[in-house]
Design an enzyme around this catalytic site. Structure first.
Site, PDB file in Angstrom:
ATOM      1  N   VAL A  89      43.584  40.857  41.598  1.00 36.71           N
ATOM      2  CA  VAL A  89      43.893  42.029  40.788  1.00 36.71           C
ATOM      3  C   VAL A  89      45.059  41.707  39.860  1.00 36.71           C
ATOM      4  CG1 VAL A  89      44.706  44.428  40.836  1.00 36.71           C
ATOM      5  CG2 VAL A  89      43.077  43.611  42.566  1.00 36.71           C
ATOM      6  N   CYS A  90      44.873  42.020  38.592  1.00 34.18           N
ATOM      7  CA  CYS A  90      45.918  41.803  37.591  1.00 34.18           C
ATOM      8  C   CYS A  90      46.325  43.172  37.049  1.00 34.18           C
ATOM      9  CB  CYS A  90      45.403  40.903  36.469  1.00 34.18           C
ATOM     10  SG  CYS A  90      46.659  40.548  35.236  1.00 34.18           S
ATOM     11  N   ILE A  91      47.419  43.678  37.568  1.00 41.35           N
ATOM     12  CA  ILE A  91      47.925  44.986  37.151  1.00 41.35           C
ATOM     13  C   ILE A  91      49.443  44.883  37.094  1.00 41.35           C
ATOM     14  CG2 ILE A  91      47.929  45.845  39.522  1.00 41.35           C
ATOM     15  CD1 ILE A  91      47.088  48.583  38.431  1.00 41.35           C
TER      16      ILE A  91
END
Length: 168
Positions: A89-91
């Site tokens: 996840v890239c947040i």
């Protein structure tokens, strides 16, 4: 913060989530003997392409938590501009604290020690509903989102269907 303090904080957060569940996800430990490795089940948010899906993810907390952010990885296949093909996840709130060396994010958008599993999961649920295609982790999904939305929808629907079958 000592390792003992981070473990106590994580135990407290897990107990709180079990006592007062938050709509949209459930959380537990991958292995009862390791407080630093969690499994979450995220329910696809209503009125989104992911509605009806059951997506498993793992959250790995560093011993320095909450001073450093955890890493989150979807185990269930999911097609999304902000989730790498391998499930990472890239947040913003999971990025190391401080200034972004590329200038895409403000320091206040990145990890802060006040974040909890609940705030992380609410951010991820929000991300599913509203992808950021300007800073994609999965360039192919972002390109499809912008240029071939019917194909993007078809791939997401397949992921939702598979996630439902995995739950049976």
């Amino acid at each position: 913060m000592s390792e003992l303090q981070s473990a106590l904080l994580l135990k407290k957060q897990l107990a709180e989530l079990n006592k007062n569940p938050v709509e949209g996800f459930s959380a537990g430990l991958i292995d009862d003997s390791d407080i630093y490795r969690w499994e979450v089940l995220l329910i696809g948010p209503p009125d989104t392409l992911y509605e009806g899906g059951f997506f498993k993810a793992h959250i790995y907390f560093p011993k320095e938590y909450p001073l450093r952010p955890p890493k989150m990885k979807f185990i269930t296949e999911i097609w999304h501009p902000n989730i790498e093909k391998n499930g990472d996840v890239c947040i913003s709130i999971l990025h190391e604290p401080g200034d972004d060396k590329w200038g895409y994010e403000k320091a206040c958008e990145r990890w802060l020690p006040i974040h909890t599993v609940e705030t992380i999961m609410i951010s991820v649920i929000s991300m599913l509903a509203d992808p950021n295609d300007q800073s994609p982790a999965n360039v192919d999904a972002a390109k499809e989102w912008r240029e071939n939305f019917p194909e993007f929808k078809r791939k997401v629907a397949r992921c939702v269907r598979r996630s439902q079958e995995e739950m049976l």
